[in-house]
Design an enzyme around this catalytic site. Structure first.
Site, PDB file in Angstrom:
ATOM      1  N   LYS A  13       0.754  -1.065  -0.055  1.00  0.00           N
ATOM      2  CA  LYS A  13       0.196  -0.084  -0.011  1.00  0.00           C
ATOM      3  C   LYS A  13       1.039   1.347  -0.023  1.00  0.00           C
ATOM      4  CE  LYS A  13      -1.043  -0.859   4.924  1.00  0.00           C
ATOM      5  NZ  LYS A  13       0.135  -1.575   5.081  1.00  0.00           N
ATOM      6  N   ARG A  88      -7.411   1.746  10.513  1.00  0.00           N
ATOM      7  CA  ARG A  88      -7.135   0.271  10.674  1.00  0.00           C
ATOM      8  C   ARG A  88      -7.983  -0.328  11.673  1.00  0.00           C
ATOM      9  NH1 ARG A  88      -1.266   1.063   9.202  1.00  0.00           N
ATOM     10  NH2 ARG A  88      -0.248  -0.694   9.229  1.00  0.00           N
ATOM     11  N   ARG A 127      12.867  -6.443   3.367  1.00  0.00           N
ATOM     12  CA  ARG A 127      12.957  -4.994   3.771  1.00  0.00           C
ATOM     13  C   ARG A 127      13.676  -4.820   4.971  1.00  0.00           C
ATOM     14  NH1 ARG A 127       7.762  -1.436   4.652  1.00  0.00           N
ATOM     15  NH2 ARG A 127       7.404  -2.727   6.503  1.00  0.00           N
ATOM     16  N   ARG A 133      14.239  -1.755   9.483  1.00  0.00           N
ATOM     17  CA  ARG A 133      12.996  -0.960  10.486  1.00  0.00           C
ATOM     18  C   ARG A 133      12.829  -1.767  11.571  1.00  0.00           C
ATOM     19  NH1 ARG A 133       7.585   0.552   7.038  1.00  0.00           N
ATOM     20  NH2 ARG A 133       6.572  -0.896   8.780  1.00  0.00           N
ATOM     21  N   ARG A 144       1.873  -8.417  13.795  1.00  0.00           N
ATOM     22  CA  ARG A 144       1.329  -7.314  12.955  1.00  0.00           C
ATOM     23  C   ARG A 144       0.270  -8.104  12.046  1.00  0.00           C
ATOM     24  NH1 ARG A 144       6.470  -5.435  10.471  1.00  0.00           N
ATOM     25  NH2 ARG A 144       5.232  -3.665   8.898  1.00  0.00           N
TER      26      ARG A 144
HETATM   27  P1  B4P Z   1       4.085  -1.961   2.133  1.00  0.00           P
HETATM   28  O1  B4P Z   1       2.991  -2.499   2.234  1.00  0.00           O
HETATM   29  O2  B4P Z   1       4.175  -0.764   0.935  1.00  0.00           O
HETATM   30  O3  B4P Z   1       4.693  -1.618   3.737  1.00  0.00           O
HETATM   31  P2  B4P Z   1       4.235  -0.247   4.522  1.00  0.00           P
HETATM   32  O4  B4P Z   1       3.209   0.762   3.647  1.00  0.00           O
HETATM   33  O5  B4P Z   1       5.545  -0.008   5.168  1.00  0.00           O
HETATM   34  O6  B4P Z   1       2.985  -1.155   5.393  1.00  0.00           O
HETATM   35  P3  B4P Z   1       3.118  -1.694   6.824  1.00  0.00           P
HETATM   36  O7  B4P Z   1       1.902  -1.950   7.276  1.00  0.00           O
HETATM   37  O8  B4P Z   1       4.413  -2.411   6.954  1.00  0.00           O
HETATM   38  O9  B4P Z   1       3.627  -0.262   7.820  1.00  0.00           O
HETATM   39  P4  B4P Z   1       2.873   1.208   7.965  1.00  0.00           P
HETATM   40  O10 B4P Z   1       3.854   2.028   7.982  1.00  0.00           O
HETATM   41  O11 B4P Z   1       1.506   1.217   7.539  1.00  0.00           O
HETATM   42  O12 B4P Z   1       5.456  -2.415   1.512  1.00  0.00           O
HETATM   43  C1  B4P Z   1       6.226  -3.296   2.127  1.00  0.00           C
HETATM   44  C2  B4P Z   1       7.545  -4.023   1.242  1.00  0.00           C
HETATM   45  O13 B4P Z   1       7.040  -4.702   0.463  1.00  0.00           O
HETATM   46  C3  B4P Z   1       8.405  -2.975   0.791  1.00  0.00           C
HETATM   47  O14 B4P Z   1       9.746  -3.191   1.235  1.00  0.00           O
HETATM   48  C4  B4P Z   1       8.017  -2.880  -0.659  1.00  0.00           C
HETATM   49  O15 B4P Z   1       9.397  -2.670  -1.372  1.00  0.00           O
HETATM   50  C5  B4P Z   1       7.811  -4.553  -0.954  1.00  0.00           C
HETATM   51  N1  B4P Z   1       6.840  -4.502  -2.005  1.00  0.00           N
HETATM   52  C6  B4P Z   1       5.906  -3.767  -2.250  1.00  0.00           C
HETATM   53  N2  B4P Z   1       5.075  -4.254  -3.278  1.00  0.00           N
HETATM   54  C7  B4P Z   1       5.752  -5.354  -3.838  1.00  0.00           C
HETATM   55  C8  B4P Z   1       5.837  -6.118  -5.033  1.00  0.00           C
HETATM   56  N3  B4P Z   1       4.687  -6.046  -5.886  1.00  0.00           N
HETATM   57  N4  B4P Z   1       6.775  -7.123  -5.048  1.00  0.00           N
HETATM   58  C9  B4P Z   1       7.716  -7.388  -4.244  1.00  0.00           C
HETATM   59  N5  B4P Z   1       7.917  -6.464  -3.043  1.00  0.00           N
HETATM   60  C10 B4P Z   1       7.009  -5.485  -3.109  1.00  0.00           C
HETATM   61  O16 B4P Z   1       2.476   0.769   9.578  1.00  0.00           O
HETATM   62  C11 B4P Z   1       3.821   0.446  10.656  1.00  0.00           C
HETATM   63  C12 B4P Z   1       3.118   0.893  12.191  1.00  0.00           C
HETATM   64  O17 B4P Z   1       2.657   1.862  12.384  1.00  0.00           O
HETATM   65  C13 B4P Z   1       2.137  -0.180  12.281  1.00  0.00           C
HETATM   66  O18 B4P Z   1       2.403  -1.698  12.653  1.00  0.00           O
HETATM   67  C14 B4P Z   1       1.539   0.204  13.804  1.00  0.00           C
HETATM   68  O19 B4P Z   1       1.956   0.080  14.818  1.00  0.00           O
HETATM   69  C15 B4P Z   1       1.531   1.784  13.390  1.00  0.00           C
HETATM   70  N6  B4P Z   1       0.486   2.356  12.501  1.00  0.00           N
HETATM   71  C16 B4P Z   1       0.314   2.969  11.413  1.00  0.00           C
HETATM   72  N7  B4P Z   1      -1.040   3.351  11.029  1.00  0.00           N
HETATM   73  C17 B4P Z   1      -1.732   3.234  12.251  1.00  0.00           C
HETATM   74  C18 B4P Z   1      -3.154   3.317  12.464  1.00  0.00           C
HETATM   75  N8  B4P Z   1      -3.970   3.687  11.458  1.00  0.00           N
HETATM   76  N9  B4P Z   1      -3.583   2.767  13.699  1.00  0.00           N
HETATM   77  C19 B4P Z   1      -2.761   2.377  14.645  1.00  0.00           C
HETATM   78  N10 B4P Z   1      -1.281   2.038  14.311  1.00  0.00           N
HETATM   79  C20 B4P Z   1      -0.970   2.666  13.284  1.00  0.00           C
END
Ligand code: B4P
Length: 188
Positions: A13, A88, A127, A133, A144
C-alpha cells in the site's frame, strides 16, 4: 479524489501510494510514516507510539485519529489524498466518517491489496535487510499479521456494504500491481 489503501503489512500500500500520487496530483498520508518521523524526532507522541510500533501492535486510536484530523484539513489536501494505512480499526473508520462529513468530503474508492501471508513475510524480511526497520523482525511481523486479521480485515465488510471496495491482486511486480490499481480506480 479521496482514496483509502488497505492491506496487510507488506502488501504494497505504501509502495503503490507513492506511485499514484504524482499521477493524480494528490497527497499521500501514511500514518506509519508520520509515526516513524515522530519516533525519529523523539517527540512525546513519537516516544509513546514507539512502544506499540516496535511490538507490532496498533498505536491507540485517539493518537492516529488526532493526526488525521489535523492533516486532512491542510492546504495541500484540497486536491485530494490517499490515506495509506488509515483507518485500521472500526473506531478509526467511524471517526473518519465524521471527519469526512464535517469537511464535506467523500471516499471514492477503498483499495484492498490482496497478497498471501507467506509472500508478505518474505517481503518484510527482505525489507528488514535493506532498511532495518525496528518492526520488521519475525516476532513483530507475526504480531502485525494477527493484528491485521483481527482489527483491520473486518473493515472490508464495513466498506463493502457501501460498494466502495476494489480488491486487487497485490502479487507480481510493482508495475503489474500499479496496472491493476489504475484499472480498479479508473485511471490510465
Ligand atoms: P508496504 O506494504 O508498502 O509497507 P508499508 O506501507 O510500510 O506497510 P506496513 O503495514 O508495513 O507499515 P505502516 O507504515 O503502515 O511494502 C512493504 C515492502 O514490500 C516494501 O519493502 C516493498 O518494497 C515491498 N513490496 C511492495 N510491493 C511489492 C511487490 N509487488 N513485489 C515485491 N515486493 C513488494 O505501519 C507501521 C506501524 O505503524 C503499524 O504496525 C502500527 O504500529 C503503526 N500504525 C500505522 N498506522 C496506524 C493506524 N492507522 N492505527 C494504529 N497504528 C498505526
Amino acid at each position: 479524489m479521496v482514496l483509502l489503501f488497505m492491506g496487510a503489512p507488506g502488501s504494497g500500500k505504501g509502495t503503490q501510494s507513492e506511485r499514484v500520487v504524482d499521477k493524480l496530483s494528490i497527497v499521500q498520508i501514511s500514518t506509519g510514516e508520520i509515526l516513524r518521523k515522530a519516533k525519529a524526532d523523539a517527540t512525546p507522541m513519537g516516544l509513546e507510539a514507539k512502544k506499540f510500533m516496535d511490538a507490532g501492535t496498533l498505536v491507540p486510536d485517539e493518537v492516529v485519529i488526532g493526526i488525521i484530523k489535523e492533516r486532512i484539513v491542510e492546504d495541500d489536501c484540497k486536491g485530494g489524498f490517499i490515506l495509506d494505512g488509515f483507518p485500521r480499526t472500526v473506531g478509526q473508520a467511524e471517526a473518519l466518517d465524521i471527519m469526512m462529513k464535517e469537511n464535506d468530503l467523500a471516499i471514492d474508492h477503498v483499495v484492498y491489496f490482496d497478497v498471501p501471508e507467506k509472500e508478505l513475510v518474505d517481503r518484510l524480511l527482505s525489507r528488514a535487510k535493506l532498511e532495518g526497520r525496528s518492526d520488521d523482525n519475525m516476532e513483530a511481523i507475526q504480531k502485525r499479521m494477527v493484528t491485521f486479521k483481527k482489527d483491520t480485515e473486518p473493515l472490508l465488510d464495513y466498506y463493502k456494504n457501501r460498494g466502495l471496495v476494489r480488491s486487487i491482486d497485490g502479487t507480481g511486480t510493482m508495475v503489474q500491481v500499479t496496472g491493476r490499481l489504475n484499472e480498479a480506480i479508473g485511471i490510465s
